[in-house]
Design an enzyme around this catalytic site. Structure first.
Site, mmCIF file in Angstrom:
data_model
loop_
_atom_site.group_PDB
_atom_site.id
_atom_site.type_symbol
_atom_site.label_atom_id
_atom_site.label_comp_id
_atom_site.label_asym_id
_atom_site.label_seq_id
_atom_site.Cartn_x
_atom_site.Cartn_y
_atom_site.Cartn_z
ATOM 1 N N ARG A 25 -45.759 -65.484 -3.980
ATOM 2 C CA ARG A 25 -46.319 -64.287 -4.603
ATOM 3 C C ARG A 25 -46.667 -64.484 -6.067
ATOM 4 O O ARG A 25 -47.645 -63.924 -6.573
ATOM 5 C CB ARG A 25 -45.300 -63.139 -4.452
ATOM 6 C CG ARG A 25 -45.577 -61.893 -5.255
ATOM 7 C CD ARG A 25 -44.429 -60.913 -5.095
ATOM 8 N NE ARG A 25 -43.171 -61.482 -5.530
ATOM 9 C CZ ARG A 25 -42.744 -61.497 -6.801
ATOM 10 N NH1 ARG A 25 -43.496 -60.957 -7.755
ATOM 11 N NH2 ARG A 25 -41.577 -62.019 -7.122
ATOM 12 N N TRP A 84 -34.841 -57.496 -15.777
ATOM 13 C CA TRP A 84 -35.857 -56.745 -15.039
ATOM 14 C C TRP A 84 -37.061 -56.382 -15.908
ATOM 15 O O TRP A 84 -37.994 -55.714 -15.431
ATOM 16 C CB TRP A 84 -35.251 -55.468 -14.451
ATOM 17 C CG TRP A 84 -34.377 -55.711 -13.258
ATOM 18 C CD1 TRP A 84 -33.036 -55.960 -13.239
ATOM 19 C CD2 TRP A 84 -34.787 -55.723 -11.890
ATOM 20 N NE1 TRP A 84 -32.581 -56.121 -11.963
ATOM 21 C CE2 TRP A 84 -33.637 -55.977 -11.107
ATOM 22 C CE3 TRP A 84 -36.021 -55.529 -11.242
ATOM 23 C CZ2 TRP A 84 -33.685 -56.059 -9.708
ATOM 24 C CZ3 TRP A 84 -36.056 -55.600 -9.854
ATOM 25 C CH2 TRP A 84 -34.904 -55.866 -9.106
ATOM 26 N N ARG A 183 -16.104 -52.286 12.180
ATOM 27 C CA ARG A 183 -17.106 -53.360 12.152
ATOM 28 C C ARG A 183 -18.461 -52.872 11.641
ATOM 29 O O ARG A 183 -19.459 -53.587 11.740
ATOM 30 C CB ARG A 183 -17.256 -53.953 13.551
ATOM 31 C CG ARG A 183 -15.994 -54.650 14.052
ATOM 32 C CD ARG A 183 -16.280 -55.467 15.309
ATOM 33 N NE ARG A 183 -16.634 -54.619 16.445
ATOM 34 C CZ ARG A 183 -15.757 -54.177 17.356
ATOM 35 N NH1 ARG A 183 -14.470 -54.466 17.233
ATOM 36 N NH2 ARG A 183 -16.172 -53.442 18.370
ATOM 37 N N ARG A 184 -18.483 -51.661 11.091
ATOM 38 C CA ARG A 184 -19.749 -51.098 10.592
ATOM 39 C C ARG A 184 -19.730 -50.922 9.080
ATOM 40 O O ARG A 184 -20.489 -50.111 8.543
ATOM 41 C CB ARG A 184 -20.000 -49.752 11.270
ATOM 42 C CG ARG A 184 -20.040 -49.838 12.788
ATOM 43 C CD ARG A 184 -20.142 -48.471 13.430
ATOM 44 N NE ARG A 184 -20.066 -48.551 14.891
ATOM 45 C CZ ARG A 184 -20.092 -47.507 15.710
ATOM 46 N NH1 ARG A 184 -20.187 -46.278 15.186
ATOM 47 N NH2 ARG A 184 -20.023 -47.667 17.017
ATOM 48 N N CYS A 203 -34.364 -58.373 -2.890
ATOM 49 C CA CYS A 203 -34.173 -59.768 -2.456
ATOM 50 C C CYS A 203 -32.861 -59.909 -1.689
ATOM 51 O O CYS A 203 -32.837 -60.444 -0.586
ATOM 52 C CB CYS A 203 -34.191 -60.704 -3.660
ATOM 53 S SG CYS A 203 -35.800 -60.790 -4.474
ATOM 54 N N ARG A 260 -33.038 -62.333 1.462
ATOM 55 C CA ARG A 260 -34.279 -62.780 2.100
ATOM 56 C C ARG A 260 -34.987 -63.848 1.281
ATOM 57 O O ARG A 260 -35.652 -64.729 1.812
ATOM 58 C CB ARG A 260 -35.231 -61.597 2.321
ATOM 59 C CG ARG A 260 -35.715 -60.962 1.017
ATOM 60 C CD ARG A 260 -36.819 -59.950 1.202
ATOM 61 N NE ARG A 260 -37.235 -59.422 -0.083
ATOM 62 C CZ ARG A 260 -38.132 -59.989 -0.893
ATOM 63 N NH1 ARG A 260 -38.724 -61.114 -0.532
ATOM 64 N NH2 ARG A 260 -38.441 -59.452 -2.049
ATOM 65 N N SER A 261 -34.883 -63.743 -0.068
ATOM 66 C CA SER A 261 -35.604 -64.626 -0.978
ATOM 67 C C SER A 261 -34.655 -65.070 -2.079
ATOM 68 O O SER A 261 -34.026 -64.231 -2.733
ATOM 69 C CB SER A 261 -36.815 -63.893 -1.569
ATOM 70 O OG SER A 261 -37.498 -64.699 -2.508
ATOM 71 N N ASP A 263 -34.226 -67.386 -5.457
ATOM 72 C CA ASP A 263 -34.603 -68.240 -6.594
ATOM 73 C C ASP A 263 -33.349 -69.061 -6.921
ATOM 74 O O ASP A 263 -32.459 -68.604 -7.617
ATOM 75 C CB ASP A 263 -35.033 -67.362 -7.769
ATOM 76 C CG ASP A 263 -35.374 -68.165 -9.025
ATOM 77 O OD1 ASP A 263 -35.098 -69.375 -9.072
ATOM 78 O OD2 ASP A 263 -35.896 -67.558 -9.979
ATOM 79 N N HIS A 301 -35.325 -71.349 -2.241
ATOM 80 C CA HIS A 301 -36.363 -72.176 -2.848
ATOM 81 C C HIS A 301 -36.088 -72.533 -4.305
ATOM 82 O O HIS A 301 -35.326 -71.858 -5.005
ATOM 83 C CB HIS A 301 -37.720 -71.468 -2.766
ATOM 84 C CG HIS A 301 -37.705 -70.066 -3.298
ATOM 85 N ND1 HIS A 301 -37.510 -68.966 -2.484
ATOM 86 C CD2 HIS A 301 -37.846 -69.573 -4.562
ATOM 87 C CE1 HIS A 301 -37.541 -67.865 -3.211
ATOM 88 N NE2 HIS A 301 -37.736 -68.200 -4.485
#
Length: 363
Positions: A25, A84, A183-184, A203, A260-261, A263, A301
């Site tokens: 991105r 940020w 378990r929740r 992220c 998910r992502s 750095d 990554h």
């Protein structure tokens, strides 16, 4: 022993050796792997990497910001936390340019006009930050990042039957106190209905906690650590009674976050320490022992402009991990009030590290 830095260095080396080159991105480019994991036993020390100096105050400030339910960078800027800024400024310039046809200026300052037909040059990033800090109206308009972590954690957009929002953190704490084998016990920030309203989709998008009962021997070791005089010839039953009377923790709590992502150079060390701190806070609130911290990592990554820095960090020898001292008094009413917390309430002790490693953050 410091297994955490070693795991992290091995992950950096794995990406360098085996990562797939991909676009992204930001336009920077990455070397990427998928489906990695970090595991750390909290008994081995607080998970603050030692192979480079970490910005502890910023880590604390951001987590408190999340737990307050805040989504506006004014709180961060007021507390000298600027992680940020880039995302907020990128959103600001994009909107101003789209609305007015202006171009970003390196230093020129001009008043934003709401009137049509007037070309407006956006503030420089430095002046944008100053404006957020000093002008509440400007901060309200341009400092908010949309319904990101704080909103989802403390005020989930779905409404309950009585029309109120859902406080996932409060619900989690209540469940830990009343049904610790549930378990929740999951907190999620991935609200599909809100993703397009977020400046940056979350992220690290969710975490789950799990608890187990401590053996009486484990509890007894805690007693000995806290009170050297608590060594008696009493029976196990009497010792258990005495430990209950002293409110010695009877359970251990672990936390696993999903991301998910990742750095890996700049973001992951921050995420590890932040979730380690969250685990410590939850443990203190519900009188449990922090056990294991686990990170489950998706697109893991290194940006292509971080490769030299990764090699530099791999070459460093880790130090012993530090310890954490939380000054707040939990288990009192009211106890979980992040609005009243200060950075100084969370103190790192015996932290020895290598120097900082400078790298550009891609927004």
């Amino acid at each position: 022993m410091n297994n955490l830095d070693q795991q992290y260095q091995e992950l950096l080396q794995d990406i360098l050796n085996n990562g797939t080159k991909k676009g992204d991105r930001t336009g920077t480019g990455t070397k990427s792997l998928f489906g990695k994991q970090i595991r750390h036993k909290m008994s081995e020390g607080f998970p603050l990497l030692t192979t480079k100096k970490m910005a502890w105050k910023q880590i604390v400030t951001e987590l408190v910001w999340f737990l307050r339910g805040d989504t506006n960078i004014k709180y961060l800027i007021d507390n000298d936390c600027h992680i940020w800024d880039g995302d907020a400024y990128k959103n600001y310039t994009k909107n101003v340019i789209n609305q007015t046809g202006g171009e970003v200026s390196g230093s020129e300052v001009s008043v934003i006009s709401e009137y049509g037909g007037h070309k407006v040059i956006p503030y420089s990033k430095e002046d944008f930050i100053k404006k957020i800090k000093t002008n509440d109206e400007f901060a309200k308009k341009w400092g908010d990042l949309g319904p990101i972590y704080g909103k989802q954690w403390r005020r989930w957009g779905c409404s309950t039957k009585d029309g109120t929002s859902i406080d996932q953190i409060a619900n989690l704490i209540n469940t830990l106190k009343t049904n610790p084998d549930d378990r929740r016990m999951i907190v999620t920030a991935w609200n599909v209905a809100d993703i397009d309203k977020m400046i940056l989709p979350c992220c690290h998008y969710g975490f789950q906690v799990w608890t187990r009962e401590l053996s009486w021997q484990e509890r007894f070791e805690i007693c000995k650590d806290k009170d050297k005089g608590f060594i008696t010839p009493f029976t196990e039953t009497i010792i258990m009674y005495e430990m209950d009377r002293r409110k010695v923790p009877s359970r251990a709590i672990s936390l696993m976050w999903n991301q998910r992502s990742v750095d890996t150079l700049l973001g992951l060390p921050f995420n590890i320490a932040s979730y380690g701190l969250l685990l410590e806070i939850l443990a203190k609130e519900v009188n449990m022992v922090p056990d294991e911290l686990i990170g489950t990592l998706g697109d893991t990554h290194l940006y292509l402009n971080h490769l030299d820095q990764a090699n530099e960090q791999i070459a460093r020898t880790p130090y012993r991990l530090p310890t954490l001292d939380i000054k707040l008094h939990f288990n009192n009413e009211p106890s979980f009030v992040p609005e009243n917390w200060l950075v100084g309430d969370f103190q790192i002790k015996d932290y020895q590290s290598h120097d900082k490693i400078k790298a550009v953050l891609s927004n």
